[in-house]
Design a protein around this motif. Sequence first.
Motif, PDB file in Angstrom:
ATOM      1  N   GLU A 212      -2.118  -3.466  -7.679  1.00 18.04           N
ATOM      2  CA  GLU A 212      -1.848  -3.628  -6.249  1.00 18.04           C
ATOM      3  C   GLU A 212      -1.649  -2.259  -5.574  1.00 18.04           C
ATOM      4  O   GLU A 212      -2.085  -2.039  -4.440  1.00 18.04           O
ATOM      5  N   PHE A 213      -0.997  -1.360  -6.276  1.00 16.81           N
ATOM      6  CA  PHE A 213      -0.714  -0.010  -5.777  1.00 16.81           C
ATOM      7  C   PHE A 213      -2.009   0.724  -5.438  1.00 16.81           C
ATOM      8  O   PHE A 213      -2.192   1.218  -4.318  1.00 16.81           O
ATOM      9  N   ASN A 214      -2.923   0.778  -6.396  1.00 15.32           N
ATOM     10  CA  ASN A 214      -4.181   1.495  -6.176  1.00 15.32           C
ATOM     11  C   ASN A 214      -5.039   0.835  -5.096  1.00 15.32           C
ATOM     12  O   ASN A 214      -5.652   1.513  -4.267  1.00 15.32           O
ATOM     13  N   ARG A 215      -5.054  -0.493  -5.082  1.00 16.12           N
ATOM     14  CA  ARG A 215      -5.837  -1.203  -4.072  1.00 16.12           C
ATOM     15  C   ARG A 215      -5.277  -0.944  -2.672  1.00 16.12           C
ATOM     16  O   ARG A 215      -6.022  -0.697  -1.713  1.00 16.12           O
ATOM     17  N   LEU A 216      -3.954  -0.968  -2.551  1.00 16.21           N
ATOM     18  CA  LEU A 216      -3.317  -0.766  -1.249  1.00 16.21           C
ATOM     19  C   LEU A 216      -3.554   0.651  -0.728  1.00 16.21           C
ATOM     20  O   LEU A 216      -3.780   0.844   0.469  1.00 16.21           O
ATOM     21  N   ILE A 217      -3.509   1.641  -1.601  1.00 19.63           N
ATOM     22  CA  ILE A 217      -3.754   3.027  -1.197  1.00 19.63           C
ATOM     23  C   ILE A 217      -5.130   3.164  -0.541  1.00 19.63           C
ATOM     24  O   ILE A 217      -5.277   3.746   0.542  1.00 19.63           O
ATOM     25  N   HIS A 218      -6.147   2.596  -1.176  1.00 23.46           N
ATOM     26  CA  HIS A 218      -7.492   2.683  -0.624  1.00 23.46           C
ATOM     27  C   HIS A 218      -7.619   1.879   0.671  1.00 23.46           C
ATOM     28  O   HIS A 218      -8.294   2.317   1.615  1.00 23.46           O
ATOM     29  N   ASN A 219      -6.956   0.734   0.751  1.00 21.44           N
ATOM     30  CA  ASN A 219      -6.996  -0.061   1.980  1.00 21.44           C
ATOM     31  C   ASN A 219      -6.347   0.682   3.144  1.00 21.44           C
ATOM     32  O   ASN A 219      -6.859   0.660   4.282  1.00 21.44           O
ATOM     33  N   LEU A 220      -5.216   1.334   2.867  1.00 25.36           N
ATOM     34  CA  LEU A 220      -4.525   2.084   3.915  1.00 25.36           C
ATOM     35  C   LEU A 220      -5.384   3.232   4.433  1.00 25.36           C
ATOM     36  O   LEU A 220      -5.464   3.484   5.642  1.00 25.36           O
ATOM     37  N   ALA A 221      -6.048   3.927   3.511  1.00 28.51           N
ATOM     38  CA  ALA A 221      -6.917   5.034   3.922  1.00 28.51           C
ATOM     39  C   ALA A 221      -8.109   4.538   4.728  1.00 28.51           C
ATOM     40  O   ALA A 221      -8.490   5.139   5.739  1.00 28.51           O
ATOM     41  N   GLU A 222      -8.675   3.407   4.317  1.00 29.31           N
ATOM     42  CA  GLU A 222      -9.824   2.842   5.041  1.00 29.31           C
ATOM     43  C   GLU A 222      -9.424   2.394   6.443  1.00 29.31           C
ATOM     44  O   GLU A 222     -10.187   2.567   7.406  1.00 29.31           O
ATOM     45  N   GLN A 223      -8.230   1.818   6.570  1.00 31.66           N
ATOM     46  CA  GLN A 223      -7.767   1.367   7.876  1.00 31.66           C
ATOM     47  C   GLN A 223      -7.636   2.525   8.866  1.00 31.66           C
ATOM     48  O   GLN A 223      -7.849   2.353  10.068  1.00 31.66           O
ATOM     49  N   GLU A 224      -7.294   3.697   8.352  1.00 37.39           N
ATOM     50  CA  GLU A 224      -7.170   4.875   9.218  1.00 37.39           C
ATOM     51  C   GLU A 224      -8.492   5.620   9.368  1.00 37.39           C
ATOM     52  O   GLU A 224      -8.580   6.589  10.123  1.00 37.39           O
ATOM     53  N   GLY A 225      -9.492   5.213   8.605  1.00 35.58           N
ATOM     54  CA  GLY A 225     -10.754   5.944   8.619  1.00 35.58           C
ATOM     55  C   GLY A 225     -10.622   7.314   7.992  1.00 35.58           C
ATOM     56  O   GLY A 225     -11.377   8.244   8.318  1.00 35.58           O
ATOM     57  N   ALA A 226      -9.651   7.460   7.089  1.00 34.87           N
ATOM     58  CA  ALA A 226      -9.387   8.759   6.464  1.00 34.87           C
ATOM     59  C   ALA A 226     -10.224   8.928   5.203  1.00 34.87           C
ATOM     60  O   ALA A 226     -10.528   7.953   4.515  1.00 34.87           O
ATOM     61  N   PRO A 227     -10.586  10.165   4.863  1.00 31.34           N
ATOM     62  CA  PRO A 227     -11.307  10.408   3.615  1.00 31.34           C
ATOM     63  C   PRO A 227     -10.437   9.980   2.426  1.00 31.34           C
ATOM     64  O   PRO A 227      -9.233  10.241   2.406  1.00 31.34           O
ATOM     65  N   HIS A 228     -11.034   9.323   1.464  1.00 32.06           N
ATOM     66  CA  HIS A 228     -10.263   8.936   0.287  1.00 32.06           C
ATOM     67  C   HIS A 228     -11.148   8.925  -0.955  1.00 32.06           C
ATOM     68  O   HIS A 228     -11.206   7.970  -1.710  1.00 32.06           O
TER      69      HIS A 228
END
Length: 299
Positions: free
Chosen positions: A258-274
């Motif tokens: 859940e931790f790794n999935r949430l990190i990528h979701n948060l970055a995608e929501q901001e349109g940030a490079p990840h």
Amino acid sequence: MRIGVMSDIHSNVLAFKASAEELEASGCDEYFLLGDYVSDTPYTRETLDFLYEFIDTHKCHVIRGNREEYMLNQRKAIREGRTDEIWIRNSASGNLLHAYEQLKDFDFGFFDGLPITFTYSKDGLPPITCCHGSPTNVRELLFPDGTNTAEWTAKVPTNYLLSAHTHYPCVVKFGHKTFFNSGCVGIAIDEVGIAQCLMLEDDYEGGQHIWKAIQLHVPYDNKQVIEDVYKSGLMASGKWFVNHNVHTLTTGIDKIIEFNRLIHNLAEQEGAPHVWPHIDERFYEQATRQLGIPDYRRL
């Protein structure tokens, strides 16, 4: 005939030694070592030194895990100058870098020479297909209730499939075939201060040889491991990821998927490079707080 099975040691030499002693005391004749020997806890060098000693003094069948593949791939990236893939001291890769820096040339040669699967075969006993993730992919997750777990168990040519990687110990029947997972030595789920390992014992059922699985739950000094996370510099190197590992060592609760999935979701929501490992620390901190994981970094 008794076979001791240890997997997912994750540099936890204290849990490794406790498991080995318990299996030896149980009278194991041979040992399966199913990968992920390094990273995530402080003692990478000590773990590998004990591993080599154990292999030299016991009859062992040894395979590679995803952590060993990560180390090999990192060395290749460095040699080829692929700078975007080189690990840095952040929450994404600092934990792995801490382990990588303790490795020697011999360790890389050892990792490189390991298979990712093998079939155990001994006269008079049922053969066993053994792997870390799946027989073709060290990173594939075979959960107890997974569709792919049932598919792989049906697909392998033996009546027994033994895997690791998920950290979920289990014995699951799929028709006339059986799937085993040996659990996790180094950072066990749902248990605190306990190393999980497995003993396979040959038995008879219906006049035929079978393998009976005995799950072992071995106590070790997890408080010392947590203390050494700080003393070794691992927490400073791996930051929020290591913070999650300390949470699991302290509580037995593992939220890494859940931790790794949430990190990528948060970055995608901001349109940030990840692109891993260059992920902004704020997403790791946000994911930690959203999942209710305490901040252990300054204890």
